[in-house]
Write a protein that holds these residues in place. Structure first.
Motif, mmCIF file in Angstrom:
data_model
loop_
_atom_site.group_PDB
_atom_site.id
_atom_site.type_symbol
_atom_site.label_atom_id
_atom_site.label_comp_id
_atom_site.label_asym_id
_atom_site.label_seq_id
_atom_site.Cartn_x
_atom_site.Cartn_y
_atom_site.Cartn_z
ATOM 1 N N PHE A 20 40.110 25.669 37.726
ATOM 2 C CA PHE A 20 39.158 25.117 38.674
ATOM 3 C C PHE A 20 39.705 25.085 40.095
ATOM 4 O O PHE A 20 39.074 25.562 41.018
ATOM 5 C CB PHE A 20 38.688 23.732 38.231
ATOM 6 N N THR A 21 40.902 24.552 40.269
ATOM 7 C CA THR A 21 41.456 24.445 41.619
ATOM 8 C C THR A 21 41.908 25.797 42.155
ATOM 9 O O THR A 21 41.465 26.224 43.212
ATOM 10 C CB THR A 21 42.634 23.452 41.639
ATOM 11 N N SER A 22 42.778 26.485 41.415
ATOM 12 C CA SER A 22 43.338 27.742 41.925
ATOM 13 C C SER A 22 42.288 28.818 42.104
ATOM 14 O O SER A 22 42.219 29.460 43.155
ATOM 15 C CB SER A 22 44.443 28.240 40.985
ATOM 16 N N ILE A 28 37.353 30.989 47.745
ATOM 17 C CA ILE A 28 36.995 30.554 49.105
ATOM 18 C C ILE A 28 37.835 31.307 50.128
ATOM 19 O O ILE A 28 37.318 31.774 51.154
ATOM 20 C CB ILE A 28 37.173 29.025 49.254
ATOM 21 N N MET A 29 39.140 31.460 49.855
ATOM 22 C CA MET A 29 40.004 32.188 50.787
ATOM 23 C C MET A 29 39.579 33.650 50.901
ATOM 24 O O MET A 29 39.606 34.212 51.995
ATOM 25 C CB MET A 29 41.471 32.103 50.338
ATOM 26 N N ILE A 30 39.175 34.255 49.799
ATOM 27 C CA ILE A 30 38.719 35.651 49.824
ATOM 28 C C ILE A 30 37.412 35.759 50.621
ATOM 29 O O ILE A 30 37.254 36.663 51.445
ATOM 30 C CB ILE A 30 38.547 36.197 48.396
ATOM 31 N N ALA A 40 39.929 36.712 42.484
ATOM 32 C CA ALA A 40 40.916 35.638 42.361
ATOM 33 C C ALA A 40 42.074 36.079 41.467
ATOM 34 O O ALA A 40 43.238 35.827 41.774
ATOM 35 C CB ALA A 40 40.259 34.374 41.807
ATOM 36 N N PHE A 41 41.750 36.762 40.366
ATOM 37 C CA PHE A 41 42.818 37.223 39.479
ATOM 38 C C PHE A 41 43.717 38.232 40.184
ATOM 39 O O PHE A 41 44.930 38.198 40.050
ATOM 40 C CB PHE A 41 42.246 37.833 38.194
ATOM 41 N N TYR A 111 44.590 25.855 52.702
ATOM 42 C CA TYR A 111 43.756 25.680 51.516
ATOM 43 C C TYR A 111 44.478 24.939 50.383
ATOM 44 O O TYR A 111 43.830 24.422 49.494
ATOM 45 C CB TYR A 111 43.279 27.038 50.997
ATOM 46 N N TRP A 112 45.804 24.930 50.403
ATOM 47 C CA TRP A 112 46.584 24.337 49.307
ATOM 48 C C TRP A 112 47.163 23.005 49.768
ATOM 49 O O TRP A 112 47.912 22.945 50.737
ATOM 50 C CB TRP A 112 47.703 25.278 48.873
#
Length: 146
Positions: A20-22, A28-30, A40-41, A111-112
């Motif tokens: 969920f978080t990562s 969102i960053m992409i 994401a992967f 973002y982190w």
């Protein structure tokens, strides 16, 4: 029963953080062009931290389902999970102390949160050490080898 509850809670935290978080933050960053990746992967699989998170999620979920120790989860823990979690934690803290910019560049860093960084790097290391110290093997009587 208490062991199963503990393992289930740990597995749930890892599932929440990994999926969920990562994945959500990476998407969102992409979308905002903060990183260059197609998915994401594609982005997350570049990092040893994420492989460690996936393996921790797998191990703690496995332990939540089957709390008894067998040779497969024992070998997996000793040969893969323990060394990988220690390496990720030590490398993270070494780089964090030397220069935090080595870990994440400016745009991705916003973002982190500190919680995310600690959960992904410190918590797995602490949990594998606690697993070694707290839960002993009925076969060998030793802590580390289960």
């Amino acid at each position: 029963m208490l062991k199963r509850l503990l393992y289930t809670a740990i597995a749930a935290l890892f599932i929440k953080e990994l999926f969920f978080t990562s994945v959500t933050k990476t998407n969102i960053m992409i979308a905002q062009k903060a990183v260059t990746a197609t998915s994401a992967f594609n982005f997350l699989s570049r990092y040893l931290t994420m492989w460690n998170m996936f393996l921790n999620t797998f191990f703690w979920s496995w332990k939540a389902i089957k709390t008894s120790t067998d040779k497969y989860n024992s070998y997996f823990f000793v040969a893969i999970l323990f060394p990988l979690s220690i390496i990720v934690g030590i490398y993270f803290w070494a780089l964090q102390l030397i220069d935090p910019e080595l870990l994440q560049k400016g745009e991705a860093r916003k973002y982190w949160t500190s919680y995310d960084r600690h959960f992904q790097h410190t918590v797995p290391m602490v949990l594998v050490i606690l697993e070694c110290l707290v839960f002993t093997s009925k076969r060998t009587g030793r802590n580390f080898a289960h």
